[in-house]
Design an enzyme around this catalytic site. Structure first.
Site, PDB file in Angstrom:
ATOM      1  N   LYS A 165      28.422  22.202  43.054  1.00 30.78           N
ATOM      2  CA  LYS A 165      28.154  22.632  44.493  1.00 30.78           C
ATOM      3  C   LYS A 165      26.895  21.759  45.102  1.00 30.78           C
ATOM      4  O   LYS A 165      25.870  21.859  45.141  1.00 30.78           O
ATOM      5  CB  LYS A 165      27.365  24.242  44.543  1.00 30.78           C
ATOM      6  CG  LYS A 165      27.121  24.554  45.738  1.00 30.78           C
ATOM      7  CD  LYS A 165      28.243  25.248  46.737  1.00 30.78           C
ATOM      8  CE  LYS A 165      27.930  25.559  47.987  1.00 30.78           C
ATOM      9  NZ  LYS A 165      29.006  25.675  49.035  1.00 30.78           N
TER      10      LYS A 165
ATOM     11  N   ASP B 101      33.111  26.858  45.802  1.00 31.00           N
ATOM     12  CA  ASP B 101      33.848  27.708  46.557  1.00 31.00           C
ATOM     13  C   ASP B 101      35.193  27.489  46.950  1.00 31.00           C
ATOM     14  O   ASP B 101      36.173  28.057  47.007  1.00 31.00           O
ATOM     15  CB  ASP B 101      32.928  27.937  47.958  1.00 31.00           C
ATOM     16  CG  ASP B 101      32.510  26.558  48.580  1.00 31.00           C
ATOM     17  OD1 ASP B 101      32.817  25.471  47.871  1.00 31.00           O
ATOM     18  OD2 ASP B 101      32.092  26.421  49.362  1.00 31.00           O
TER      19      ASP B 101
ATOM     20  N   TYR C 297      21.518  31.388  33.218  1.00 35.03           N
ATOM     21  CA  TYR C 297      21.336  32.663  32.187  1.00 35.03           C
ATOM     22  C   TYR C 297      20.025  32.328  31.351  1.00 35.03           C
ATOM     23  O   TYR C 297      19.656  33.484  30.847  1.00 35.03           O
ATOM     24  CB  TYR C 297      22.408  32.611  31.263  1.00 35.03           C
ATOM     25  CG  TYR C 297      23.756  33.201  31.858  1.00 35.03           C
ATOM     26  CD1 TYR C 297      24.329  33.074  32.950  1.00 35.03           C
ATOM     27  CD2 TYR C 297      24.275  34.256  31.003  1.00 35.03           C
ATOM     28  CE1 TYR C 297      25.292  33.216  33.609  1.00 35.03           C
ATOM     29  CE2 TYR C 297      25.532  35.006  31.570  1.00 35.03           C
ATOM     30  CZ  TYR C 297      25.934  34.347  32.870  1.00 35.03           C
ATOM     31  OH  TYR C 297      27.120  35.076  33.322  1.00 35.03           O
TER      32      TYR C 297
ATOM     33  N   ASP D  43      36.859  35.044  35.466  1.00 38.12           N
ATOM     34  CA  ASP D  43      37.546  36.466  35.893  1.00 38.12           C
ATOM     35  C   ASP D  43      38.507  36.329  36.862  1.00 38.12           C
ATOM     36  O   ASP D  43      39.694  36.837  36.894  1.00 38.12           O
ATOM     37  CB  ASP D  43      36.047  37.317  36.389  1.00 38.12           C
ATOM     38  CG  ASP D  43      35.691  38.252  35.225  1.00 38.12           C
ATOM     39  OD1 ASP D  43      35.464  37.952  34.388  1.00 38.12           O
ATOM     40  OD2 ASP D  43      35.232  39.372  35.763  1.00 38.12           O
TER      41      ASP D  43
ATOM     42  N   ASP E  39      31.445  31.770  34.751  1.00 35.85           N
ATOM     43  CA  ASP E  39      31.672  33.093  34.509  1.00 35.85           C
ATOM     44  C   ASP E  39      32.477  33.818  35.616  1.00 35.85           C
ATOM     45  O   ASP E  39      33.505  34.513  35.431  1.00 35.85           O
ATOM     46  CB  ASP E  39      30.240  33.942  34.565  1.00 35.85           C
ATOM     47  CG  ASP E  39      30.411  35.169  34.165  1.00 35.85           C
ATOM     48  OD1 ASP E  39      31.165  35.850  33.422  1.00 35.85           O
ATOM     49  OD2 ASP E  39      29.592  35.881  34.901  1.00 35.85           O
TER      50      ASP E  39
HETATM   51  C1  IPM Z   1      31.498  37.196  30.051  1.00 38.18           C
HETATM   52  C2  IPM Z   1      30.393  38.084  30.235  1.00 38.18           C
HETATM   53  C3  IPM Z   1      29.064  37.934  29.714  1.00 38.18           C
HETATM   54  C4  IPM Z   1      28.738  36.942  30.494  1.00 38.18           C
HETATM   55  C5  IPM Z   1      28.119  39.193  29.948  1.00 38.18           C
HETATM   56  C6  IPM Z   1      28.467  40.311  29.222  1.00 38.18           C
HETATM   57  C7  IPM Z   1      26.769  38.840  29.699  1.00 38.18           C
HETATM   58  O1  IPM Z   1      30.550  38.631  31.432  1.00 38.18           O
HETATM   59  O2  IPM Z   1      31.473  36.624  28.612  1.00 38.18           O
HETATM   60  O3  IPM Z   1      31.991  36.377  30.649  1.00 38.18           O
HETATM   61  O4  IPM Z   1      28.411  36.862  31.535  1.00 38.18           O
HETATM   62  O5  IPM Z   1      28.657  35.757  30.006  1.00 38.18           O
HETATM   63 MN    MN Z   2      32.292  37.278  32.767  1.00 38.49          MN
END
Ligand code: IPM
Ligand code: MN
Length: 363
Positions: free
Chosen positions: A191, A223, A141, A251, A247
């Protein structure tokens, strides 16, 4: 006690869910006798539209001078053009860097009354209760070089994964400390079969593990971790990973909880120690959900639970934090559901009604 809280709603459903988080904060103020002075600011796409930049310096200053920041979400199709000179997400990344919040704590818990709402089998979800600690201010990032250049063969782009031992150690320490207060199991994700950064990560984790003999440390490749999160999620207690892996994994982990809308997060600039306050940035892990923005149907639970984390980690108000978490459980138990978690026989409620019910439960 009096606290200054910066409130940055952002884009899409961000302002709607943040308004409910604020409602809960104000209710906590009334019930427990605290004063919260709230200062709002623009960030993300709305800031690009109004001020020509995703983050004004004065908004960064406001966030830096507050006791804590409550953040919504940023981004949306309006600002998605990959060729655009700036993006809403830049505002969020600048804020995280400005505040130095290197540890993003994302608790993932499956509420028994929501097990049926998940796409996964109930027997897989039983006992799921983990915390993912995501490194937040380094890696792909942020590291340089980053950018695009034109070559005779066409455009080329570069992002850099770079980690110093210090950056790895401090975020792993957050994981070890959290594990100590829980089931004492730490999964370090990397990894290391391919990436140099991951080899340094693994060595650092092993070394630090020597300081925490009471915590069981395991190394899992990212993975394999992605697979186990779905196959056998209850085996995890605390997971620590670098920025991009974290990240993606969070999710995925959100699917376990039935809806992303339920999950809060805390981003800290220091290792959390009971009784010590640390600068914090609090946001639900879901995004701006442009498809449902403005309809009053978003789930505000992620923002509400983020307020609980704020009270716990930045304001030192543990009892108040627990009372919010209990109130949320009570409301879910009573059958109130926003559409994302709706199931037969439940009562469908709006974003604002969900907030109001948590306030009533709290009072
Ligand atoms: C999160 C989001 C952010 C990230 C985006 C919106 C930049 O996906 O907070 O997980 O990737 O960190
Ligand atoms: Mn995210």
């Amino acid at each position: 006690m009096d606290f200054k809280i910066a409130v940055l709603g952002g884009d899409g459903i961000g302002p709607e869910v943040t308004a409910e988080g604020v409602k809960i904060l104000e209710a906590v103020g009334r019930v427990f006798g605290h004063g919260f002075s709230l200062e709002t600011g623009d960030v993300g796409g709305i800031s690009i539209d109004k001020h020509g930049t995703p983050l004004l310096p004065e908004v960064a200053e406001l966030a830096g001078s507050a006791d804590a920041v409550l953040f919504g979400a940023v981004g949306g199709p309006r600002w998605d053009d990959p060729a655009a000179p700036m993006h809403p997400e830049d505002g969020l990344l600048q804020l995280r860097a400005h505040l130095g919040v290197f540890a993003n704590i994302r608790p993932v818990k499956v509420y028994p009354m929501l097990i049926e709402s998940s796409v996964l089998k109930p027997e897989v979800l039983e006992g799921v209760d983990m915390v993912v600690v995501r490194e937040l201010t380094g890696g792909l990032y942020y590291a340089q070089p980053k950018g695009r250049s034109e070559t005779p063969q066409g455009w080329t782009a570069v992002d850099t994964m770079r980690y110093s031992e210090g950056e790895i150690e401090r975020v792993l320490r957050v994981g070890f400390e959290l594990a100590r207060g829980r089931r004492k199991k730490l999964t370090s994700v990397d990894k290391a079969n391919v990436l140099e950064c991951s080899r340094l990560w693994r060595q650092t984790a092993t070394r630090l593990g020597g300081e925490y003999p009471d915590v069981e440390l395991e190394h899992v490749l990212v993975d394999a971790c992605a697979m186990q999160l779905i196959q056998r999620p209850s085996r995890f207690d605390v997971i620590v990973s670098e920025n991009t892996f974290g990240d993606i994994l969070t999710d995925e982990a959100a699917v376990l909880a039935a809806s992303m809308g339920l999950l809060p997060s805390a981003s800290l600039s220091d290792v959390p120690v009971a009784g010590r306050r640390t600068t914090g940035f609090y946001e639900p892990i879901h995004g701006t959900a442009p498809d449902i923005a403005g309809q009053g149907i978003a789930n505000p639970t992620g923002s509400i639970l983020s307020v609980a984390l704020m009270l716990r980690y930045s304001l030192g108000l543990t009892e108040e934090a627990v009372s919010i978490e209990r109130a949320v459980e009570q409301v879910l138990d009573a059958g109130a559901r926003t559409p994302d978690i709706f199931a037969e026989g439940a009562q469908q409620v709006s974003t604002a009604e969900m907030g109001d019910r948590v306030v009533s439960a709290l009072e």
